[in-house]
Design a protein around this motif. Structure first.
Motif, PDB file in Angstrom:
ATOM      1  N   ASP A   1      12.323  -6.277   2.989  1.00 51.26           N
ATOM      2  CA  ASP A   1      11.033  -5.802   3.601  1.00 51.26           C
ATOM      3  C   ASP A   1      11.832  -4.426   4.358  1.00 51.26           C
ATOM      4  O   ASP A   1      11.072  -3.379   4.186  1.00 51.26           O
ATOM      5  N   LEU A   2      12.929  -4.485   4.984  1.00 46.48           N
ATOM      6  CA  LEU A   2      13.669  -3.509   5.417  1.00 46.48           C
ATOM      7  C   LEU A   2      13.958  -2.426   4.626  1.00 46.48           C
ATOM      8  O   LEU A   2      13.609  -1.507   4.305  1.00 46.48           O
ATOM      9  N   VAL A   3      14.245  -2.962   3.297  1.00 42.47           N
ATOM     10  CA  VAL A   3      14.724  -1.721   1.871  1.00 42.47           C
ATOM     11  C   VAL A   3      13.694  -0.942   2.134  1.00 42.47           C
ATOM     12  O   VAL A   3      13.648   0.150   1.582  1.00 42.47           O
ATOM     13  N   ARG A   4      12.307  -1.750   1.908  1.00 39.93           N
ATOM     14  CA  ARG A   4      11.354  -0.879   1.241  1.00 39.93           C
ATOM     15  C   ARG A   4      10.348   0.082   1.995  1.00 39.93           C
ATOM     16  O   ARG A   4       9.846   1.036   2.152  1.00 39.93           O
ATOM     17  N   LEU A   5      10.482  -0.204   3.579  1.00 40.54           N
ATOM     18  CA  LEU A   5      10.713   0.258   4.501  1.00 40.54           C
ATOM     19  C   LEU A   5      11.499   1.871   5.098  1.00 40.54           C
ATOM     20  O   LEU A   5      11.091   2.776   4.545  1.00 40.54           O
TER      21      LEU A   5
ATOM     22  N   PRO B   1       1.013  -1.313  -0.273  1.00 38.21           N
ATOM     23  CA  PRO B   1       0.238  -0.160   0.099  1.00 38.21           C
ATOM     24  C   PRO B   1       0.889   1.099   0.199  1.00 38.21           C
ATOM     25  O   PRO B   1      -0.016   2.425  -0.445  1.00 38.21           O
ATOM     26  N   ALA B   2       1.864   1.720  -0.348  1.00 36.86           N
ATOM     27  CA  ALA B   2       3.014   2.690  -0.310  1.00 36.86           C
ATOM     28  C   ALA B   2       2.520   3.603  -1.337  1.00 36.86           C
ATOM     29  O   ALA B   2       2.533   4.360  -0.547  1.00 36.86           O
TER      30      ALA B   2
ATOM     31  N   ARG C   1       4.287 -12.825   5.245  1.00 38.85           N
ATOM     32  CA  ARG C   1       5.228 -13.377   4.970  1.00 38.85           C
ATOM     33  C   ARG C   1       4.322 -14.646   6.205  1.00 38.85           C
ATOM     34  O   ARG C   1       3.753 -14.995   6.991  1.00 38.85           O
ATOM     35  N   ILE C   2       5.001 -16.576   5.532  1.00 31.64           N
ATOM     36  CA  ILE C   2       4.771 -17.257   6.053  1.00 31.64           C
ATOM     37  C   ILE C   2       5.088 -17.289   7.667  1.00 31.64           C
ATOM     38  O   ILE C   2       3.920 -17.520   8.345  1.00 31.64           O
TER      39      ILE C   2
ATOM     40  N   GLY D   1       2.401   1.995   9.495  1.00 27.91           N
ATOM     41  CA  GLY D   1       1.550   1.115   9.019  1.00 27.91           C
ATOM     42  C   GLY D   1       1.714  -0.250   7.948  1.00 27.91           C
ATOM     43  O   GLY D   1       1.111  -1.434   7.976  1.00 27.91           O
ATOM     44  N   ALA D   2       3.042   0.428   7.260  1.00 31.53           N
ATOM     45  CA  ALA D   2       3.714  -0.298   5.963  1.00 31.53           C
ATOM     46  C   ALA D   2       4.279  -1.390   6.960  1.00 31.53           C
ATOM     47  O   ALA D   2       4.583  -2.854   6.357  1.00 31.53           O
ATOM     48  N   ALA D   3       5.242  -0.687   8.732  1.00 34.87           N
ATOM     49  CA  ALA D   3       6.416  -2.635   9.014  1.00 34.87           C
ATOM     50  C   ALA D   3       4.807  -2.582   9.453  1.00 34.87           C
ATOM     51  O   ALA D   3       5.192  -4.650   9.468  1.00 34.87           O
TER      52      ALA D   3
END
Length: 269
Positions: free
Chosen positions: A82-86, A34-35, A73-74, A64-66
């Motif tokens: 994920d950390l790069v996207r955050l 949703p970014a 994920r499973i 919210g993104a975090a």
């Protein structure tokens, strides 16, 4: 101090969007990142209520993104992607809030200045309508941007025509066509040509204009820094006493505006 409820719209919308995305992703179907939607909401909040609201909205968007990525994920947790996207979301959302908020502030400051400038212009216009000196402001193309009430009265200029920003030559022809000038018809064209030349050259030499109704106006042209002109029409009829010898009227008119007139009148009395 009155609270601005608009400042809550961005944070509330971001929190609601993040909550809906997390719930739908966990219990119904997979939801894409949703970014991009968060960026739009951050820009909306900053443009609506300023930098503070935009920054708060950005912080809620990052939180919210975090939460969204944590259980995406499973097994709960974050991987490197994920950390790069955050991190990218944090930098982009913060930058969006800062840039949009600062642009909004600049726009609001410009709007406030324009409003103050307009109010000042309105007060000045109202004040100039109260004086008996005819005032005409011409732009660089010699079109009348402002014509005060005194000029309209002296030359019987309708308000509609004054509001249409007529060129100076049109004002001259209006005076000719309405018989405003106390001049023989064969001299009018030369008089208008002289006035046009004085205006174009910015000649500030004052000249007297005799009107058909007996009034005398002293015309003066002032060149403005932007290439425009300020034309003034000062009534000087009362500088010639009605008790003076009519045979010497031309002599008294030649003394208008000079200190010699006052000395001559005192001597005559």
């Amino acid at each position: 101090m009155q609270f601005d409820w608009r400042a809550l719209y961005g944070p509330a919308l971001t929190a609601a969007t993040a909550l809906v995305a997390i719930l739908v992703d966990r219990h119904f179907i997979a939801v894409p990142n949703p970014a991009p939607l968060f960026f739009c909401i951050v820009a909306f909040a900053a443009s609506l209520s300023g930098l503070a609201s935009g920054m708060i909205t950005a912080a809620i968007a990052i939180t919210g993104a975090a939460l969204f990525f944590f259980n995406h994920r499973i097994t709960p947790g974050y991987d490197t992607a994920d950390l790069v996207r955050l991190l990218m979301l944090a930098l982009t959302a913060t930058g969006t809030a800062a840039i949009t908020g600062l642009l909004r502030k600049r726009w609001m400051d410009a709007f406030a200045w324009e409003r103050r400038h307009h109010a000042t212009a309105e007060r000045l216009s109202a004040a100039l309508d109260q004086v008996d000196i005819g005032i005409v402001l011409l732009d660089a193309d010699t079109r009348a941007e402002f014509i005060n009430r005194a000029f309209r009265d002296y030359f019987s200029l309708p308000d509609e025509k004054a509001a249409s920003k007529p060129p100076f030559i049109a004002l001259m022809y209006h005076g000719r066509d309405t018989g405003a000038y106390e001049l023989p018809e064969e001299e009018l064209n030369a008089f208008i040509a002289q006035r046009m030349e004085m205006m174009r050259s910015g000649d500030s030499t004052p000249i007297n204009i005799n009107l058909a109704d007996g009034q005398v106006l002293r015309f003066s042209c002032t060149a403005l820094p932007d290439g425009g002109r300020m034309l003034s029409y000062t009534p000087v009829t009362d500088l010639v006493r009605h008790t003076d010898d009519p045979a010497r009227a031309d002599y008294y008119r030649s003394l208008r505006g000079s200190r010699g007139l006052a000395r001559h009148l005192r001597a005559a009395e």
